[in-house]
Design a protein around this motif. Sequence first.
Motif, PDB file in Angstrom:
ATOM      1  N   ASN A  69      17.328  54.914  97.754  1.00 23.44           N
ATOM      2  CA  ASN A  69      18.739  54.541  97.795  1.00 23.44           C
ATOM      3  C   ASN A  69      19.439  54.939  96.509  1.00 23.44           C
ATOM      4  O   ASN A  69      20.584  55.405  96.530  1.00 23.44           O
ATOM      5  CB  ASN A  69      18.894  53.037  98.032  1.00 23.44           C
ATOM      6  CG  ASN A  69      18.538  52.639  99.439  1.00 23.44           C
ATOM      7  OD1 ASN A  69      18.503  53.462 100.345  1.00 23.44           O
ATOM      8  ND2 ASN A  69      18.235  51.364  99.628  1.00 23.44           N
ATOM      9  N   SER A  70      18.761  54.765  95.406  1.00 21.73           N
ATOM     10  CA  SER A  70      19.328  55.146  94.111  1.00 21.73           C
ATOM     11  C   SER A  70      19.568  56.650  94.043  1.00 21.73           C
ATOM     12  O   SER A  70      20.630  57.103  93.601  1.00 21.73           O
ATOM     13  CB  SER A  70      18.379  54.714  92.993  1.00 21.73           C
ATOM     14  OG  SER A  70      18.811  55.199  91.760  1.00 21.73           O
ATOM     15  N   TYR A  71      18.585  57.438  94.485  1.00 21.10           N
ATOM     16  CA  TYR A  71      18.744  58.895  94.474  1.00 21.10           C
ATOM     17  C   TYR A  71      19.867  59.336  95.402  1.00 21.10           C
ATOM     18  O   TYR A  71      20.643  60.233  95.069  1.00 21.10           O
ATOM     19  CB  TYR A  71      17.444  59.589  94.867  1.00 21.10           C
ATOM     20  CG  TYR A  71      16.406  59.606  93.774  1.00 21.10           C
ATOM     21  CD1 TYR A  71      16.751  59.668  92.429  1.00 21.10           C
ATOM     22  CD2 TYR A  71      15.059  59.562  94.083  1.00 21.10           C
ATOM     23  CE1 TYR A  71      15.809  59.688  91.430  1.00 21.10           C
ATOM     24  CE2 TYR A  71      14.085  59.578  93.084  1.00 21.10           C
ATOM     25  CZ  TYR A  71      14.475  59.641  91.761  1.00 21.10           C
ATOM     26  OH  TYR A  71      13.535  59.652  90.780  1.00 21.10           O
ATOM     27  N   ARG A  72      19.972  58.700  96.571  1.00 18.54           N
ATOM     28  CA  ARG A  72      21.049  59.055  97.497  1.00 18.54           C
ATOM     29  C   ARG A  72      22.410  58.736  96.885  1.00 18.54           C
ATOM     30  O   ARG A  72      23.352  59.517  97.000  1.00 18.54           O
ATOM     31  CB  ARG A  72      20.870  58.337  98.835  1.00 18.54           C
ATOM     32  CG  ARG A  72      19.815  58.965  99.720  1.00 18.54           C
ATOM     33  CD  ARG A  72      19.904  58.443 101.145  1.00 18.54           C
ATOM     34  NE  ARG A  72      19.635  57.030 101.257  1.00 18.54           N
ATOM     35  CZ  ARG A  72      18.446  56.492 101.485  1.00 18.54           C
ATOM     36  NH1 ARG A  72      17.391  57.269 101.616  1.00 18.54           N
ATOM     37  NH2 ARG A  72      18.294  55.189 101.590  1.00 18.54           N
ATOM     38  N   ALA A  73      22.513  57.589  96.246  1.00 13.44           N
ATOM     39  CA  ALA A  73      23.778  57.212  95.617  1.00 13.44           C
ATOM     40  C   ALA A  73      24.140  58.199  94.504  1.00 13.44           C
ATOM     41  O   ALA A  73      25.301  58.607  94.384  1.00 13.44           O
ATOM     42  CB  ALA A  73      23.691  55.789  95.059  1.00 13.44           C
ATOM     43  N   GLU A  74      23.154  58.577  93.708  1.00 13.74           N
ATOM     44  CA  GLU A  74      23.410  59.556  92.645  1.00 13.74           C
ATOM     45  C   GLU A  74      23.840  60.900  93.228  1.00 13.74           C
ATOM     46  O   GLU A  74      24.746  61.549  92.705  1.00 13.74           O
ATOM     47  CB  GLU A  74      22.169  59.732  91.782  1.00 13.74           C
ATOM     48  CG  GLU A  74      21.870  58.569  90.882  1.00 13.74           C
ATOM     49  CD  GLU A  74      20.546  58.712  90.156  1.00 13.74           C
ATOM     50  OE1 GLU A  74      20.024  59.853  90.060  1.00 13.74           O
ATOM     51  OE2 GLU A  74      20.025  57.689  89.700  1.00 13.74           O
ATOM     52  N   ALA A  75      23.184  61.310  94.297  1.00 15.09           N
ATOM     53  CA  ALA A  75      23.535  62.585  94.925  1.00 15.09           C
ATOM     54  C   ALA A  75      24.961  62.537  95.474  1.00 15.09           C
ATOM     55  O   ALA A  75      25.721  63.507  95.337  1.00 15.09           O
ATOM     56  CB  ALA A  75      22.546  62.918  96.040  1.00 15.09           C
ATOM     57  N   ARG A  76      25.331  61.419  96.081  1.00 16.40           N
ATOM     58  CA  ARG A  76      26.697  61.286  96.590  1.00 16.40           C
ATOM     59  C   ARG A  76      27.702  61.323  95.448  1.00 16.40           C
ATOM     60  O   ARG A  76      28.759  61.940  95.566  1.00 16.40           O
ATOM     61  CB  ARG A  76      26.845  59.992  97.395  1.00 16.40           C
ATOM     62  CG  ARG A  76      26.233  60.063  98.777  1.00 16.40           C
ATOM     63  CD  ARG A  76      26.600  58.849  99.602  1.00 16.40           C
ATOM     64  NE  ARG A  76      26.128  57.611  99.033  1.00 16.40           N
ATOM     65  CZ  ARG A  76      24.929  57.073  99.245  1.00 16.40           C
ATOM     66  NH1 ARG A  76      24.080  57.682 100.044  1.00 16.40           N
ATOM     67  NH2 ARG A  76      24.586  55.939  98.676  1.00 16.40           N
ATOM     68  N   GLN A  77      27.377  60.670  94.341  1.00 18.10           N
ATOM     69  CA  GLN A  77      28.268  60.685  93.183  1.00 18.10           C
ATOM     70  C   GLN A  77      28.448  62.106  92.652  1.00 18.10           C
ATOM     71  O   GLN A  77      29.561  62.527  92.366  1.00 18.10           O
ATOM     72  CB  GLN A  77      27.720  59.787  92.066  1.00 18.10           C
ATOM     73  CG  GLN A  77      28.005  58.328  92.248  1.00 18.10           C
ATOM     74  CD  GLN A  77      29.475  57.987  92.042  1.00 18.10           C
ATOM     75  OE1 GLN A  77      30.236  58.748  91.467  1.00 18.10           O
ATOM     76  NE2 GLN A  77      29.865  56.825  92.524  1.00 18.10           N
ATOM     77  N   ARG A  78      27.326  62.820  92.505  1.00 16.74           N
ATOM     78  CA  ARG A  78      27.407  64.204  92.019  1.00 16.74           C
ATOM     79  C   ARG A  78      28.222  65.059  92.977  1.00 16.74           C
ATOM     80  O   ARG A  78      29.066  65.859  92.543  1.00 16.74           O
ATOM     81  CB  ARG A  78      26.003  64.790  91.837  1.00 16.74           C
ATOM     82  CG  ARG A  78      25.311  64.337  90.574  1.00 16.74           C
ATOM     83  CD  ARG A  78      24.064  65.145  90.301  1.00 16.74           C
ATOM     84  NE  ARG A  78      23.126  65.189  91.401  1.00 16.74           N
ATOM     85  CZ  ARG A  78      22.174  64.285  91.627  1.00 16.74           C
ATOM     86  NH1 ARG A  78      22.041  63.262  90.823  1.00 16.74           N
ATOM     87  NH2 ARG A  78      21.359  64.404  92.648  1.00 16.74           N
ATOM     88  N   ALA A  79      27.985  64.907  94.261  1.00 17.26           N
ATOM     89  CA  ALA A  79      28.719  65.694  95.250  1.00 17.26           C
ATOM     90  C   ALA A  79      30.213  65.382  95.197  1.00 17.26           C
ATOM     91  O   ALA A  79      31.047  66.285  95.290  1.00 17.26           O
ATOM     92  CB  ALA A  79      28.172  65.422  96.653  1.00 17.26           C
ATOM     93  N   LEU A  80      30.533  64.122  95.018  1.00 15.11           N
ATOM     94  CA  LEU A  80      31.942  63.748  94.920  1.00 15.11           C
ATOM     95  C   LEU A  80      32.572  64.384  93.685  1.00 15.11           C
ATOM     96  O   LEU A  80      33.666  64.945  93.764  1.00 15.11           O
ATOM     97  CB  LEU A  80      32.103  62.233  94.859  1.00 15.11           C
ATOM     98  CG  LEU A  80      33.535  61.770  94.618  1.00 15.11           C
ATOM     99  CD1 LEU A  80      34.410  62.096  95.819  1.00 15.11           C
ATOM    100  CD2 LEU A  80      33.564  60.296  94.310  1.00 15.11           C
ATOM    101  N   HIS A  81      31.886  64.306  92.561  1.00 15.03           N
ATOM    102  CA  HIS A  81      32.430  64.900  91.337  1.00 15.03           C
ATOM    103  C   HIS A  81      32.624  66.403  91.499  1.00 15.03           C
ATOM    104  O   HIS A  81      33.618  66.955  91.033  1.00 15.03           O
ATOM    105  CB  HIS A  81      31.531  64.594  90.135  1.00 15.03           C
ATOM    106  CG  HIS A  81      31.602  63.163  89.708  1.00 15.03           C
ATOM    107  ND1 HIS A  81      32.636  62.669  88.953  1.00 15.03           N
ATOM    108  CD2 HIS A  81      30.792  62.113  89.958  1.00 15.03           C
ATOM    109  CE1 HIS A  81      32.451  61.377  88.743  1.00 15.03           C
ATOM    110  NE2 HIS A  81      31.346  61.020  89.347  1.00 15.03           N
ATOM    111  N   VAL A  82      31.693  67.055  92.176  1.00 18.71           N
ATOM    112  CA  VAL A  82      31.818  68.493  92.418  1.00 18.71           C
ATOM    113  C   VAL A  82      33.021  68.757  93.315  1.00 18.71           C
ATOM    114  O   VAL A  82      33.830  69.639  93.037  1.00 18.71           O
ATOM    115  CB  VAL A  82      30.525  69.068  93.036  1.00 18.71           C
ATOM    116  CG1 VAL A  82      30.746  70.467  93.577  1.00 18.71           C
ATOM    117  CG2 VAL A  82      29.397  69.052  92.011  1.00 18.71           C
TER     118      VAL A  82
END
Length: 167
Positions: A69-82
Motif C-alpha cells: 500500500n505504501s509503494y502504491r501510494a508513493e507511485a500515485r504521488q509520483r505519477a501525479l507530480h509528473v
Amino acid sequence: MKAGTRERFEALYWRHNRDLAAFIRRRVPVDAVEDVLAETFVVAWRRLSDIPNEERAWLFGVARNVIRNSYRAEARQRALHVRIAEGTTDRVAPFDDAIATRAELAHAWNQLSETEQEVIALVAWDDLSNAEAAQVLGVTTSAYAVRLFRARRRLLHLLERSSGGAR
C-alpha cells in the motif's frame, strides 16, 4: 479495554517484534521500517480477535500489505507530480472546466489543508468509493460526502481565484 486483550497484544508484540522488524527491514528503506512496523501492529491491535494460530505468518502478510500500500501510494504521488509537471492532468468530470494550468492546480492544491487533500485523494487517487473512504477516515458515509463536497468546493474556489475569476 479488557486486561486480557492488552496482555494478549503485548505478548504478540514481544513474540514477533524482532522477526517482523527484520522481515520489514529487508523490504523497505531504513527510515520506513518503524512506520511499517507500527502500522502492522495497529492492524494487529484492531484485528486481535481475528488473528489465526499462525500469528507470525499472519503478521508478515499484514506487513507485506502495508508495504505494498505504501509503494502504491508513493507511485500515485509520483505519477501525479509528473502529470502536474507535464500539464497533462487527467480530467475528472466535475473539474473539467476548473482545471486551468498545472501551476494553478499545484498552487491551489498546496493551499488546501492536509485534511482536505486527503479527503479528495481518497476518491481521486486511491479510487475508493465514498463508503470506503469514510471507513478509512472512521466517519460515516454522509460525513465523508460533506467533507468531500467542501474540499472540492474549496479547491474550485482556489482555482478560480488564482485565474482571476475567468472561469
